[in-house]
Structures are given as structure tokens and as C-alpha cells.
Design a protein around this motif. Structure first.
Motif, PDB file in Angstrom:
ATOM      1  N   ALA A  19       3.068  -9.528   1.205  1.00 52.92           N
ATOM      2  CA  ALA A  19       3.556  -8.691   2.293  1.00 52.92           C
ATOM      3  C   ALA A  19       2.753  -7.408   2.406  1.00 52.92           C
ATOM      4  O   ALA A  19       2.344  -6.991   3.495  1.00 52.92           O
ATOM      5  N   GLU A  20       2.493  -6.766   1.272  1.00 54.64           N
ATOM      6  CA  GLU A  20       1.769  -5.489   1.296  1.00 54.64           C
ATOM      7  C   GLU A  20       0.299  -5.682   1.645  1.00 54.64           C
ATOM      8  O   GLU A  20      -0.303  -4.833   2.321  1.00 54.64           O
ATOM      9  N   ALA A  21      -0.301  -6.797   1.210  1.00 53.52           N
ATOM     10  CA  ALA A  21      -1.709  -7.049   1.519  1.00 53.52           C
ATOM     11  C   ALA A  21      -1.901  -7.397   2.989  1.00 53.52           C
ATOM     12  O   ALA A  21      -2.921  -7.043   3.593  1.00 53.52           O
ATOM     13  N   SER A  22      -0.932  -8.089   3.576  1.00 56.70           N
ATOM     14  CA  SER A  22      -1.071  -8.526   4.964  1.00 56.70           C
ATOM     15  C   SER A  22      -0.707  -7.434   5.960  1.00 56.70           C
ATOM     16  O   SER A  22      -1.410  -7.223   6.950  1.00 56.70           O
ATOM     17  N   LEU A  23       0.398  -6.752   5.694  1.00 61.40           N
ATOM     18  CA  LEU A  23       0.944  -5.846   6.698  1.00 61.40           C
ATOM     19  C   LEU A  23       1.276  -4.455   6.170  1.00 61.40           C
ATOM     20  O   LEU A  23       1.624  -3.572   6.960  1.00 61.40           O
ATOM     21  N   GLY A  24       1.166  -4.256   4.866  1.00 61.03           N
ATOM     22  CA  GLY A  24       1.696  -3.039   4.279  1.00 61.03           C
ATOM     23  C   GLY A  24       0.695  -2.111   3.638  1.00 61.03           C
ATOM     24  O   GLY A  24      -0.398  -1.870   4.161  1.00 61.03           O
ATOM     25  N   ALA A  25       1.059  -1.609   2.468  1.00 61.55           N
ATOM     26  CA  ALA A  25       0.329  -0.527   1.818  1.00 61.55           C
ATOM     27  C   ALA A  25      -1.049  -0.922   1.316  1.00 61.55           C
ATOM     28  O   ALA A  25      -1.869  -0.053   1.017  1.00 61.55           O
ATOM     29  N   LEU A  26      -1.337  -2.215   1.218  1.00 61.79           N
ATOM     30  CA  LEU A  26      -2.647  -2.680   0.747  1.00 61.79           C
ATOM     31  C   LEU A  26      -3.465  -3.343   1.852  1.00 61.79           C
ATOM     32  O   LEU A  26      -4.507  -3.937   1.578  1.00 61.79           O
ATOM     33  N   SER A  27      -3.016  -3.238   3.089  1.00 54.51           N
ATOM     34  CA  SER A  27      -3.663  -3.977   4.178  1.00 54.51           C
ATOM     35  C   SER A  27      -5.062  -3.467   4.510  1.00 54.51           C
ATOM     36  O   SER A  27      -5.833  -4.177   5.144  1.00 54.51           O
ATOM     37  N   ASP A  28      -5.399  -2.242   4.083  1.00 53.89           N
ATOM     38  CA  ASP A  28      -6.708  -1.683   4.407  1.00 53.89           C
ATOM     39  C   ASP A  28      -7.615  -1.555   3.188  1.00 53.89           C
ATOM     40  O   ASP A  28      -8.611  -0.823   3.218  1.00 53.89           O
ATOM     41  N   VAL A  29      -7.287  -2.259   2.085  1.00 49.87           N
ATOM     42  CA  VAL A  29      -8.146  -2.255   0.903  1.00 49.87           C
ATOM     43  C   VAL A  29      -8.477  -3.689   0.510  1.00 49.87           C
ATOM     44  O   VAL A  29      -7.744  -4.625   0.841  1.00 49.87           O
ATOM     45  N   LYS A  30      -9.581  -3.874  -0.212  1.00 48.86           N
ATOM     46  CA  LYS A  30      -9.948  -5.213  -0.679  1.00 48.86           C
ATOM     47  C   LYS A  30      -9.251  -5.556  -1.985  1.00 48.86           C
ATOM     48  O   LYS A  30      -8.785  -6.679  -2.179  1.00 48.86           O
ATOM     49  N   ASP A  31      -9.221  -4.584  -2.902  1.00 44.03           N
ATOM     50  CA  ASP A  31      -8.700  -4.851  -4.240  1.00 44.03           C
ATOM     51  C   ASP A  31      -7.538  -3.911  -4.548  1.00 44.03           C
ATOM     52  O   ASP A  31      -7.676  -2.677  -4.474  1.00 44.03           O
ATOM     53  N   GLY A  32      -6.418  -4.493  -4.885  1.00 44.65           N
ATOM     54  CA  GLY A  32      -5.248  -3.680  -5.182  1.00 44.65           C
ATOM     55  C   GLY A  32      -4.232  -4.462  -5.985  1.00 44.65           C
ATOM     56  O   GLY A  32      -4.470  -5.604  -6.403  1.00 44.65           O
ATOM     57  N   ALA A  33      -3.093  -3.854  -6.198  1.00 47.53           N
ATOM     58  CA  ALA A  33      -2.016  -4.514  -6.941  1.00 47.53           C
ATOM     59  C   ALA A  33      -0.686  -3.975  -6.483  1.00 47.53           C
ATOM     60  O   ALA A  33      -0.587  -2.851  -5.969  1.00 47.53           O
ATOM     61  N   VAL A  34       0.336  -4.796  -6.666  1.00 41.86           N
ATOM     62  CA  VAL A  34       1.717  -4.384  -6.451  1.00 41.86           C
ATOM     63  C   VAL A  34       2.440  -4.515  -7.783  1.00 41.86           C
ATOM     64  O   VAL A  34       2.353  -5.550  -8.442  1.00 41.86           O
ATOM     65  N   ILE A  35       3.126  -3.453  -8.184  1.00 40.07           N
ATOM     66  CA  ILE A  35       3.912  -3.477  -9.410  1.00 40.07           C
ATOM     67  C   ILE A  35       5.351  -3.164  -9.032  1.00 40.07           C
ATOM     68  O   ILE A  35       5.637  -2.122  -8.432  1.00 40.07           O
ATOM     69  N   ILE A  36       6.264  -4.078  -9.381  1.00 45.04           N
ATOM     70  CA  ILE A  36       7.662  -3.975  -8.973  1.00 45.04           C
ATOM     71  C   ILE A  36       8.532  -3.698 -10.201  1.00 45.04           C
ATOM     72  O   ILE A  36       8.538  -4.490 -11.158  1.00 45.04           O
TER      73      ILE A  36
END
Length: 303
Positions: A114-131
Motif C-alpha cells: 500500500a505504501e509503495a503504490s500509493l503512500g509514503a514510499l511511492s516516490d522512492v525506489k528502496d524503502g521499508a515499512v515497519i509495523i
């Protein structure tokens, strides 16, 4: 498209309907069964039957903890819900609900999607989500795509060892030591309260009052988180890490993590590229939105 989405957590099952743009409606939640997989399937199917009375459903999308073969809908390891170990949950749910179009994926990978497609990571190539929830879920995004790993186990941050012991166990992993439940337990213990009666809201209300015990617990908790994020950054060289879970709604939580990371970067004797720390854009809805996106990719737009 009308899709029933489930986010199965260690404490609650959240659910909602998703349309073709993955917009959610009709949200609700029920306690997660703690006894058996059969009880879990009964709970999910009851929600499906009720939802199907009011809408024509095209399928079911499931987000849940554990190491999951998303292609087969098979749970190798159930994470916080151990009764799901070795469980073909998609087949069981399909048989109970009489529907074939069901997708199942790890909860943190759904959040990362969700974050890679539409959210907080949508404008970066490499990232992570930690829940931060009942455990500590992780999703890794490399070159804009959520990484599954060779055994569907990429991003399983809960099982990072949290002490110097060479004997891995449930009490020695990051998912336990930095669970969002930890600060509740510690606050209850220091205040002489029943741990079952203390939630995160009470802890952060005490933080806002500048309660010394609450501030000390928050400081130690976020410092331990910062150490693990620093370690992840030394290995993965990410552009951004998005923090999720209910606790992330508290601005001071992320502020403290950033404070500790700033110090670590400043005193490190070796070069570690800085990684931006942000809050997940979709908050507690990220798992539901990501699950609906996985379903669309699997059934509406197959490879």
C-alpha cells in the motif's frame, strides 16, 4: 469491484469493503479467536456471509501475520497466531465461503504494498515499512517492488535477535522486546496497575502530562527501536522507512526515534547513509488497502 478485505491481527480482526480504487467502506472489527484455526475460519466466514447479504462480492483479500506463500495461500508459520502453522488457509476459507477468488499475504507486506503504490514510499525506489503491533512486522521495498524472499520470509523483522544470546527464543526477539504491548506492560508494572487494563492511550496521555515514568519508558523503548533501524540501514541502504501500527499515530513516538537516530548518526565512527523516517500514510488501513491491491494484481491483472 466489491471486495471483502480482512486484516487479521493478534488481538483484533479488522475488515472492510474495497472498491476498484481500493477505497475502503463499511469498516468493522471483532476479536481474533485465540483458540484454533477452525474458530478463525468460522469468524471470517460469518463476516463474509453477513457482508454478502448487502453486496455482491467478487472475492476476499486477507492480510495476516506469518510466513505465507502468497501464491498458494499457505501459512508456513503463523507468527502471533501459532495455530495457523502449516495451514492452507485459502483452501479452508474457499471451502467454507464457497468462493474461489481469495488472496492471502503477510500483513507487513500488505502494508508495504500500500505504501509503495500509493503512500509514503511511492516516490522512492528502496524503502521499508515497519509495523509496531502485537509483534513487529516488516516489509522491504527494493526497486519499487515488495520483496518476498526465496522462502517468502523477507522482512520478518520480528525475529531479529534482540540480545547477545546464541539461543533464539520468543523472549529474545525484536517482535517481543519492541512490541507495542511492551510499553503498556512496563507502564502498568511501574504504576502498580493491572496490565490488561492499560492501553497505549493511557501511556501517551501520561507522556503528554510529562510523567517521568512514562517518558523514561518511551525513551528506552524508542532507543531500542532506533538501534534496530540503524542496523537495517547499514545492510539495506534505504531511502526511507515508514513506521506504522497504532502507536505511530503519536507524533512523539516518531520524534523520539528520530532523536535517537540523529545521535547515532552523529557519533558513528564510520559512514552510514541517513535514512528518512516517516509515518505510514495509510496508518491502520495500510494492511487492508495493500491486501486489496494484491487481490487486484492476482485476479484482475494476472501476470
Amino acid at each position: 469491484m466489491s471486495l471483502l478485505t480482512f486484516d487479521i491481527g493478534g488481538t483484533f480482526i479488522k475488515y472492510a469493503l474495497a472498491d476498484e480504487s481500493c477505497t475502503l467502506s463499511g469498516k468493522g472489527k471483532v476479536p481474533t479467536p485465540q483458540t484454533s484455526r477452525e474458530a478463525l475460519i468460522e469468524t471470517l466466514s460469518a463476516i463474509y456471509i453477513k457482508s454478502a447479504e448487502n453486496a455482491q462480492l467478487d472475492g476476499i483479500a486477507v492480510s495476516m501475520p506469518g510466513i505465507i506463500d502468497s501464491e498458494r495461500g499457505y501459512v508456513y508459520m503463523g507468527g502471533a497466531l501459532e495455530y495457523n502453522n502449516g495451514f492452507a488457509i485459502r483452501d479452508a476459507l474457499s471451502e467454507k465461503c464457497r468462493i474461489t477468488k481469495i488472496s492471502v499475504n503477510n500483513d507487513a507486506k500488505c502494508a508495504a504494498q500500500a505504501e509503495a503504490s500509493l503512500g509514503a514510499l511511492s516516490d522512492v525506489k528502496d524503502g521499508a515499512v515497519i509495523i509496531f503491533g502485537t509483534m513487529v512486522g516488516g516489509g522491504i521495498v527494493l526497486n519499487g517492488k515488495v520483496r518476498n524472499g526465496s522462502h517468502f520470509a523477507a522482512g520478518e523483522t520480528s525475529y531479529i535477535l534482540a540480545d547477545r544470546s546464541c539461543d533464539p527464543g520468543y523472549d529474545t526477539v525484536w517482535g517481543r522486546t519492541c512490541s507495542a504491548l511492551r510499553i503498556n506492560r512496563e507502564f502498568a508494572a511501574v504504576k502498580g496497575l493491572d496490565s490488561k487494563s492499560v492501553g497505549g492511550e493511557a501511556v501517551f496521555e501520561a507522556v503528554e502530562r510529562r510523567d517521568a515514568d512514562a517518558l523514561d519508558i518511551l525513551d528506552r523503548y524508542t532507543k531500542e527501536i532506533a538501534v534496530k533501524l540503524f542496523n537495517l540501514q547499514t545492510v539495506l541502504d534505504l531511502e526511507r522507512i515508514a513506521i506504522g501500527g497504532g502507536v505511530s499515530a503519536q507524533p512523539i513516538f516518531i520524534e523520539y526515534i528520530k532523536k535517537h537516530l540523529d545521535r547515532m548518526y552523529s557519533v558513528s565512527p564510520y559512514y552510514v547513509p541517513r535514512c528518512e523516517i516517516v509515518r505510514c500514510r495509510f496508518g491502520n488501513d495500510a494492511n487492508l488497502i495493500g491486501a486489496s491491491q494484491y487481490w487486484k494484481n492476482s485476479f484482475e491483472f494476472p501476470d
